[in-house]
Design a protein around this motif. Structure first.
Motif, PDB file in Angstrom:
ATOM      1  N   VAL A   1      18.488 -48.372  34.383  1.00  0.00           N
ATOM      2  CA  VAL A   1      19.374 -48.935  33.083  1.00  0.00           C
ATOM      3  C   VAL A   1      20.222 -50.046  33.477  1.00  0.00           C
ATOM      4  CG1 VAL A   1      21.085 -48.119  31.649  1.00  0.00           C
ATOM      5  CG2 VAL A   1      19.379 -46.627  32.298  1.00  0.00           C
TER       6      VAL A   1
ATOM      7  N   ARG B   1      23.262 -52.398  31.815  1.00  0.00           N
ATOM      8  CA  ARG B   1      24.102 -52.732  30.466  1.00  0.00           C
ATOM      9  C   ARG B   1      24.159 -54.286  30.555  1.00  0.00           C
ATOM     10  NH1 ARG B   1      27.726 -48.395  27.600  1.00  0.00           N
ATOM     11  NH2 ARG B   1      28.636 -49.672  25.856  1.00  0.00           N
TER      12      ARG B   1
ATOM     13  N   LEU C   1      18.844 -42.845  26.087  1.00  0.00           N
ATOM     14  CA  LEU C   1      18.521 -42.648  27.655  1.00  0.00           C
ATOM     15  C   LEU C   1      18.245 -41.402  27.756  1.00  0.00           C
ATOM     16  CD1 LEU C   1      21.869 -44.622  28.596  1.00  0.00           C
ATOM     17  CD2 LEU C   1      19.760 -45.291  28.315  1.00  0.00           C
TER      18      LEU C   1
ATOM     19  N   GLU D   1      14.524 -41.317  27.489  1.00  0.00           N
ATOM     20  CA  GLU D   1      13.668 -42.006  28.280  1.00  0.00           C
ATOM     21  C   GLU D   1      13.407 -41.041  29.694  1.00  0.00           C
ATOM     22  OE1 GLU D   1      11.565 -44.183  30.589  1.00  0.00           O
ATOM     23  OE2 GLU D   1      11.950 -44.773  28.608  1.00  0.00           O
TER      24      GLU D   1
ATOM     25  N   VAL E   1      21.696 -52.996  26.094  1.00  0.00           N
ATOM     26  CA  VAL E   1      21.328 -52.079  27.228  1.00  0.00           C
ATOM     27  C   VAL E   1      19.810 -52.217  27.385  1.00  0.00           C
ATOM     28  CG1 VAL E   1      20.857 -49.657  28.102  1.00  0.00           C
ATOM     29  CG2 VAL E   1      23.324 -50.637  27.105  1.00  0.00           C
TER      30      VAL E   1
ATOM     31  N   VAL F   1      16.336 -50.712  29.437  1.00  0.00           N
ATOM     32  CA  VAL F   1      15.868 -49.610  30.229  1.00  0.00           C
ATOM     33  C   VAL F   1      14.527 -50.027  30.488  1.00  0.00           C
ATOM     34  CG1 VAL F   1      15.493 -47.236  30.189  1.00  0.00           C
ATOM     35  CG2 VAL F   1      17.475 -48.291  28.453  1.00  0.00           C
TER      36      VAL F   1
ATOM     37  N   HIS G   1      26.687 -43.517  31.761  1.00  0.00           N
ATOM     38  CA  HIS G   1      25.690 -43.108  30.954  1.00  0.00           C
ATOM     39  C   HIS G   1      25.105 -41.514  31.509  1.00  0.00           C
ATOM     40  CE1 HIS G   1      24.835 -47.146  29.542  1.00  0.00           C
ATOM     41  NE2 HIS G   1      24.552 -47.196  30.642  1.00  0.00           N
TER      42      HIS G   1
ATOM     43  N   PRO H   1      18.338 -41.916  35.290  1.00  0.00           N
ATOM     44  CA  PRO H   1      18.618 -43.260  35.073  1.00  0.00           C
ATOM     45  C   PRO H   1      19.798 -43.505  36.225  1.00  0.00           C
ATOM     46  CG  PRO H   1      18.897 -42.117  32.880  1.00  0.00           C
ATOM     47  CD  PRO H   1      18.940 -41.166  34.044  1.00  0.00           C
TER      48      PRO H   1
ATOM     49  N   SER I   1      22.196 -47.064  37.017  1.00  0.00           N
ATOM     50  CA  SER I   1      22.849 -48.142  36.093  1.00  0.00           C
ATOM     51  C   SER I   1      23.801 -49.061  36.981  1.00  0.00           C
ATOM     52  CB  SER I   1      23.855 -47.385  34.933  1.00  0.00           C
ATOM     53  OG  SER I   1      24.734 -48.411  34.395  1.00  0.00           O
TER      54      SER I   1
END
Length: 530
Positions: free
Chosen positions: A75, A77, A145, A148, A174, A176, A418, A527, A529
């Protein structure tokens, strides 16, 4: 022998244990790296075999096609001006460059095979959340998220690499990037983001991306690996592991509930913050004994597991990059492997002597790490027990996190929380990184362990590590770890373990895509980030 400055720079970027092995080879203390049979492009006029690692994941997917255990989302951002056309062009370029990202898994004569598809535009699922009020927008982002991470991949139909772009504001998005581990590992995610950066930069400037041509693809490696493992080149490595893992007992750690007949895949994470002075102290302790930080962590962990289990014969697993050849470094694909590090923890020995043995064990293991873990299981044939993983039940990993350029030019990438969940941990595991404050995690099976036990074990490990260098392994540097860890007397009166508190839960980048998050029961993937 004095190395050129360029060589020194390249060596400095390697993980400790790999750098040590290379230096040993240069000094003649270890055999040369296996370069006798070069990897060449495989014919594309027939079925392309899976690598050994892929075979294991394909088999698991056939048994449980709805599993999300091997989802690996990344992920990003992004803040600032985003050029969607340049982003799409960059994605198309990267997928065209790496066959693994456009591969699905088929079947021929009862065996899994790789099916490489021609380059095509990458579908990007676009969602505009700007019309939602801020609280609803944040909730919608969290749901997307989570979706996913909890959506399984269809290995046969694909795609095994999928992209979603969410617009939060005119200058905030964002991105992904989701892939299945059968086509990429943690190292691959780093390559993906780096090349995406380079391609995006070039397209925004109207330039041609300047990336060197890849001499081989992942499918070429898989074909080469299958041939090599069937030949005589690795016979010595197989003999090493047969001797090293003979009559290997399982590590029996005390649990909060009986071991189920079939161990599930639900796990959780406990965050640990290792203070920088302690990380430096461990590094210095290893240096005095000619060992690396990783070796010192393995030794400390094995001491702890010996105390918890009451056993002397302790084996832990550790994940390697599996890219011992230069031509594999720039490839996206599933190369990571697990090696087994087995030690005898004897109470009458000094810690310095024990660390010396661990150092030799680590170097020997990484010198023989060409044999995939699944092949080791087939060779050693341990007694199959569906209630526990084969060969190793505990893992120790040290993650080397290079400076990440995981934002797109003209876009910032602030860290922001997240929802993070960790899908599976069939055995206790300790992971640490070499970043400034050395965040670490303890992952564990929630079929066996409750959060308080993981927290206490983490505290014990930190306490043992904080103590002065031990004179005898059974004292663990005056460590108050009890040989019968029922925790009733932990900590001793007037003693408190170091804090295992961590900053507010947020996902952080790691080579194995494990986030730092509070213990969470879930089967969805985690995920990462930036």
């Amino acid at each position: 022998m004095e190395l050129p400055s360029v060589a020194k720079d390249r060596l400095s970027q390697l993980p400790d244990h790999v750098r040590e092995l290379v230096l040993r080879q240069l000094a003649g203390a270890a055999g040369p790296a296996p370069q006798d049979r070069p990897i060449t492009p495989a014919p594309r006029d027939g079925a392309l075999p899976l690598s050994v690692g892929q075979q294991g994941l394909w088999f698991l997917a056939e048994l449980n096609p709805d599993s999300v255990e091997y989802n690996a989302p990344k992920v990003l951002r992004l803040t600032g001006d985003l050029h969607p056309r340049a982003l799409r062009a960059a994605l198309d370029d990267v997928v065209a460059r790496h066959e693994a990202l456009r591969t699905t898994i088929g079947e021929a004569d009862g065996h899994g095979v790789q099916v490489v598809h021609p380059p095509a535009p990458v579908p990007v699922e676009y969602t505009d959340l700007t019309d939602l009020p801020e609280p609803e927008r944040a909730a919608a982002l969290d749901r997307r998220l989570e979706h996913e991470g909890s959506t399984p991949f269809d290995l046969r139909r694909g795609p095994l690499f999928r992209v979603a772009l969410l617009r939060l504001a005119a200058d905030e998005h964002v991105l992904v990037l989701g892939l299945h581990h059968i086509v990429g590992d943690g190292w691959s995610i780093g390559i993906l983001t780096e090349e995406l950066n380079a391609r995006y930069t070039a397209h925004t400037r109207g330039q041609a991306p300047a990336l060197p041509r890849l001499p081989i693809q992942y499918a070429d490696f898989a074909a080469w690996q299958q041939q090599r493992l069937a030949g005589p080149e690795v016979a010595g490595q197989i003999d090493y592991w047969r001797g090293q893992l003979a009559a290997l007992p399982p590590v029996e750690l005390p649990a909060d509930r009986p071991r189920p007949p079939v161990l599930g895949s639900t796990g959780a994470l406990h965050p640990i913050t290792v203070p920088r002075p302690l990380a430096q102290r461990l590094t210095d302790l290893g240096t005095r004994g000619g060992a690396t930080l990783f070796m010192t962590l393995v030794a400390a962990s094995q001491l702890l597991f010996a105390r918890y289990s009451g056993q002397q014969d302790i084996a832990v697993g550790s994940v390697t990059a599996g890219r011992g050849r230069a031509e594999l470094e720039p490839l996206i694909g599933y190369f990571s492997n697990t090696v087994v590090l087995r030690s005898q923890v004897r109470e009458e020995r000094t810690f310095t002597d024990f660390l010396t043995d661990v150092r030799s064990t680590v170097l020997d293991a990484f010198a023989n790490d060409e044999i995939p873990f699944q092949r080791l299981v087939d060779i050693i044939r341990p007694e199959r027990d569906p209630s526990r993983p084969p060969l190793v039940q505990v893992m120790v990993n040290l993650q080397h996190l290079p400076p990440a350029h995981s934002h797109l030019p003209a876009c910032g990438s602030p860290r922001s929380p997240h929802p993070c969940t960790w899908p599976s941990s069939t055995s206790p595991s300790t992971s640490s990184s070499t970043t400034a404050h050395s965040p670490a995690t303890s992952s564990y099976s929630t079929d066996l362990f409750d959060p308080p036990r993981s927290e206490r074990m983490s505290g014990h490990l930190l306490t043992c590590s904080t103590a002065s260098p031990p004179t005898r392994t059974n004292r663990c540097g005056h460590c108050p770890c009890s040989p019968n860890p029922n925790y009733g007397n932990w900590p001793p009166t007037g003693t408190a373990p170091p804090s295992t508190s961590a900053p507010p839960a947020a996902c952080t980048n790691s080579s194995t895509t494990r986030p730092r998050a509070p213990p969470t029961r879930s089967r969805s993937a985690a995920p990462t980030s930036d």
